[in-house]
Design an enzyme around this catalytic site. Sequence first.
Site, PDB file in Angstrom:
ATOM      1  N   LYS A 148      -8.104  -3.719 -10.213  1.00 25.21           N
ATOM      2  CA  LYS A 148      -8.165  -4.795 -11.211  1.00 25.21           C
ATOM      3  C   LYS A 148      -8.170  -6.179 -10.556  1.00 25.21           C
ATOM      4  O   LYS A 148      -7.325  -6.480  -9.708  1.00 25.21           O
ATOM      5  CB  LYS A 148      -6.949  -4.679 -12.148  1.00 25.21           C
ATOM      6  CG  LYS A 148      -7.018  -3.458 -13.049  1.00 25.21           C
ATOM      7  CD  LYS A 148      -8.213  -3.621 -13.956  1.00 25.21           C
ATOM      8  CE  LYS A 148      -8.348  -2.544 -14.989  1.00 25.21           C
ATOM      9  NZ  LYS A 148      -9.623  -2.671 -15.725  1.00 25.21           N
ATOM     10  N   THR A 149      -9.092  -7.020 -10.971  1.00 23.91           N
ATOM     11  CA  THR A 149      -9.201  -8.359 -10.369  1.00 23.91           C
ATOM     12  C   THR A 149      -8.559  -9.458 -11.218  1.00 23.91           C
ATOM     13  O   THR A 149      -8.448 -10.597 -10.777  1.00 23.91           O
ATOM     14  CB  THR A 149     -10.677  -8.760 -10.158  1.00 23.91           C
ATOM     15  OG1 THR A 149     -11.290  -8.875 -11.440  1.00 23.91           O
ATOM     16  CG2 THR A 149     -11.408  -7.743  -9.312  1.00 23.91           C
TER      17      THR A 149
ATOM     18  N   CYS B 125      25.281  -8.195  21.087  1.00 23.96           N
ATOM     19  CA  CYS B 125      26.194  -9.176  20.520  1.00 23.96           C
ATOM     20  C   CYS B 125      27.470  -8.501  20.010  1.00 23.96           C
ATOM     21  O   CYS B 125      28.265  -8.058  20.816  1.00 23.96           O
ATOM     22  CB  CYS B 125      25.477 -10.016  19.464  1.00 23.96           C
ATOM     23  SG  CYS B 125      26.174 -11.665  19.351  1.00 23.96           S
TER      24      CYS B 125
ATOM     25  N   ILE C  34       8.621 -22.490  -9.940  1.00 27.62           N
ATOM     26  CA  ILE C  34       9.026 -23.897 -10.097  1.00 27.62           C
ATOM     27  C   ILE C  34       9.336 -24.511  -8.737  1.00 27.62           C
ATOM     28  O   ILE C  34       8.926 -25.613  -8.414  1.00 27.62           O
ATOM     29  CB  ILE C  34      10.253 -23.993 -11.028  1.00 27.62           C
ATOM     30  CG1 ILE C  34       9.837 -23.627 -12.453  1.00 27.62           C
ATOM     31  CG2 ILE C  34      10.863 -25.400 -11.000  1.00 27.62           C
ATOM     32  CD1 ILE C  34      10.965 -23.593 -13.447  1.00 27.62           C
TER      33      ILE C  34
ATOM     34  N   HIS D 282      20.823 -12.111  22.243  1.00 29.72           N
ATOM     35  CA  HIS D 282      19.910 -11.312  21.406  1.00 29.72           C
ATOM     36  C   HIS D 282      18.555 -11.144  22.085  1.00 29.72           C
ATOM     37  O   HIS D 282      17.653 -11.950  21.845  1.00 29.72           O
ATOM     38  CB  HIS D 282      19.714 -11.993  20.057  1.00 29.72           C
ATOM     39  CG  HIS D 282      20.922 -11.976  19.195  1.00 29.72           C
ATOM     40  ND1 HIS D 282      21.120 -11.026  18.220  1.00 29.72           N
ATOM     41  CD2 HIS D 282      22.007 -12.769  19.172  1.00 29.72           C
ATOM     42  CE1 HIS D 282      22.279 -11.246  17.619  1.00 29.72           C
ATOM     43  NE2 HIS D 282      22.839 -12.306  18.178  1.00 29.72           N
TER      44      HIS D 282
ATOM     45  N   GLU E  72      16.329  -9.122  21.415  1.00 32.76           N
ATOM     46  CA  GLU E  72      15.278  -8.747  20.452  1.00 32.76           C
ATOM     47  C   GLU E  72      14.443  -9.939  19.986  1.00 32.76           C
ATOM     48  O   GLU E  72      13.302  -9.766  19.553  1.00 32.76           O
ATOM     49  CB  GLU E  72      15.886  -8.014  19.240  1.00 32.76           C
ATOM     50  CG  GLU E  72      16.716  -8.852  18.272  1.00 32.76           C
ATOM     51  CD  GLU E  72      18.191  -9.026  18.680  1.00 32.76           C
ATOM     52  OE1 GLU E  72      18.505  -8.854  19.878  1.00 32.76           O
ATOM     53  OE2 GLU E  72      19.014  -9.339  17.797  1.00 32.76           O
TER      54      GLU E  72
ATOM     55  N   GLY F 103       3.002 -13.647   5.905  1.00 26.72           N
ATOM     56  CA  GLY F 103       3.435 -13.901   7.282  1.00 26.72           C
ATOM     57  C   GLY F 103       2.556 -13.151   8.278  1.00 26.72           C
ATOM     58  O   GLY F 103       2.154 -13.699   9.306  1.00 26.72           O
TER      59      GLY F 103
ATOM     60  N   TYR G 258      21.312  -9.238   3.345  1.00 32.50           N
ATOM     61  CA  TYR G 258      20.822  -8.526   2.159  1.00 32.50           C
ATOM     62  C   TYR G 258      19.932  -9.418   1.306  1.00 32.50           C
ATOM     63  O   TYR G 258      19.072  -8.962   0.574  1.00 32.50           O
ATOM     64  CB  TYR G 258      21.985  -8.037   1.291  1.00 32.50           C
ATOM     65  CG  TYR G 258      22.608  -6.766   1.806  1.00 32.50           C
ATOM     66  CD1 TYR G 258      21.830  -5.657   2.110  1.00 32.50           C
ATOM     67  CD2 TYR G 258      23.978  -6.670   1.979  1.00 32.50           C
ATOM     68  CE1 TYR G 258      22.401  -4.496   2.582  1.00 32.50           C
ATOM     69  CE2 TYR G 258      24.568  -5.501   2.447  1.00 32.50           C
ATOM     70  CZ  TYR G 258      23.762  -4.417   2.748  1.00 32.50           C
ATOM     71  OH  TYR G 258      24.319  -3.264   3.219  1.00 32.50           O
TER      72      TYR G 258
END
Length: 538
Positions: free
Chosen positions: A189-190, A383, A151, A509, A511, A20, A56
């Site tokens: 390590k690759t 809120c 999957i 909100h 934020e 992200g 959570y």
Amino acid sequence: MSKTKYIFVTGGVSSSLGKGIISASLGKLLQARGYSVTIQKLDPYINVDPGTLNPYEHGECFVTDDGAETDLDLGHYERFLNIPTSQANNITTGRIYQSVILKERRGDYLGKTVQVIPHITDEIKHRIKILGNKFKNDFVITEIGGTVGDIESLPYIEAVRQLRWEMPGESLVIHLTLVPFLAASGELKTKPTQHSVKLLLENGIQPDILVLRTEHQLTAELRAKVARFCNVDIGSVIQSIDVSTIYEVPILMAEEKLDIQVLEKLKLEVKERPELIQWKAFLKKMTDASEKVIIALVGKYIELQDSYKSIVESFVHAGAANDVKVKIKWVDAEKIDEQSINSILTDVDGILIAPGFGHRGVEGKILAAQYAREKAVPFFGICLGMQCAVIEFARNVLKLENANSTEMIANTQYPVIDLMNEQKSITDLGGTMRLGSYPCKIKKSSIVEKAYNAKLVNERHRHRYEFNNAYIKEFEDKGMIASGINPDTQLVEIMEITNHPWFVGVQFHPEYKSTVVNPHPLFVNFIKATLENKLNKK
Ligand code: GLN
């Protein structure tokens, strides 16, 4: 730019590598060169959206202007790019299947057998291309959640394979992997990267650029080895080294020339340098800040701080704007009682009560609101945090004994927070939620008017319960005033206390709308008040 270019970001080896942030950083660099960019997240889980997920499980649920409940990565996209996202920017497997099944029931497939390929993959491709076609972006960056080999990611990877084939030269794939450091042998390590790329190749995709997450600097030799084994040129092996703040990542990616790699591969001219003046100024303010304030963040998901991601980031933005470092003291609302409260809150300069659902921790939050009110500590309730401040004021100032929200006690005697009448008949979870952006008229000479410096604002909502307007006069007479009102519905959006240095509760909100370039005025003003509070104490 004539045609939209599509950039797909996949991940291998491990989750949580920062896809992200890399997507948002690349988006920032392209935007800083004058291109229009949007970023989309494809989530392989079967929930239709994360709105019903416990924090959570999946961290914060981010809400867009159009009321979509989305993955928290969309918050990063908005904070970095300073542009709003929408429902179209977050797609889940549940949503894809829901629309395919709906079409099947309607008979849209004319009796054909409905299958993962082509029907599910077509729906995925359609949802990717819509951001280019309809919204006319120069670049659509599509982040594919999960890890290659899962999957549930397969239909997405297959859709990317098909799109690449259908649009030659118009897209590219960036694959993120991990280069682990083995302390015992002292080596990076690759091999996991090699295996991960092989897995992508098995699915018909050759990545164009590899971004390697690492704790240590990658040598030229290691990069050459990865390039050789994975069929990419050495310049396309990009290092993503651990940094102390996510906001440094665009700068690091610019140093690694990630944006130049992308432009060259898509045969676009590399003329301008990315214009990152504001971004760099923000980083400098953030690192140079010498003063510090401590804010108690009172919530119930404090073991998983991703649950309050946008609040934490808003504090980073507001701290930089005030040249202070904001240290968050995580306070578990369930640990607050009459005995513990003084010792828990004594060292803080400000108190923020977090949003939430359900009764767990509410009484602790109410005590924290009382503490802030009585001890003149700057207070910001968001809120549920605002609702707790209202309940506290009703109980202790208006003397409405046991006043409550009907969310906590359905038949409470003094329902100062309640459902609106038209909501009461709806039973479906989600059906009654007020979601997305609503206007709010700001009262003259209030704390929030000074903060916003505006008469009308738009803020995002995600809640069911509202301030009960039957009590408004009693509150205002005693000094808690409605300083923000929805002009269309008269719903109370902001409550503040007049004879207090800074006591504000908001039903929305804020934020969700704080970005690096536009830190949210309420957070900025709250931090300013906490700093003043701290300096006054000295
Ligand atoms: N539970 C409260 C409500 O639904 C507050 C929600 C929130 O804090 N987002 O109104």
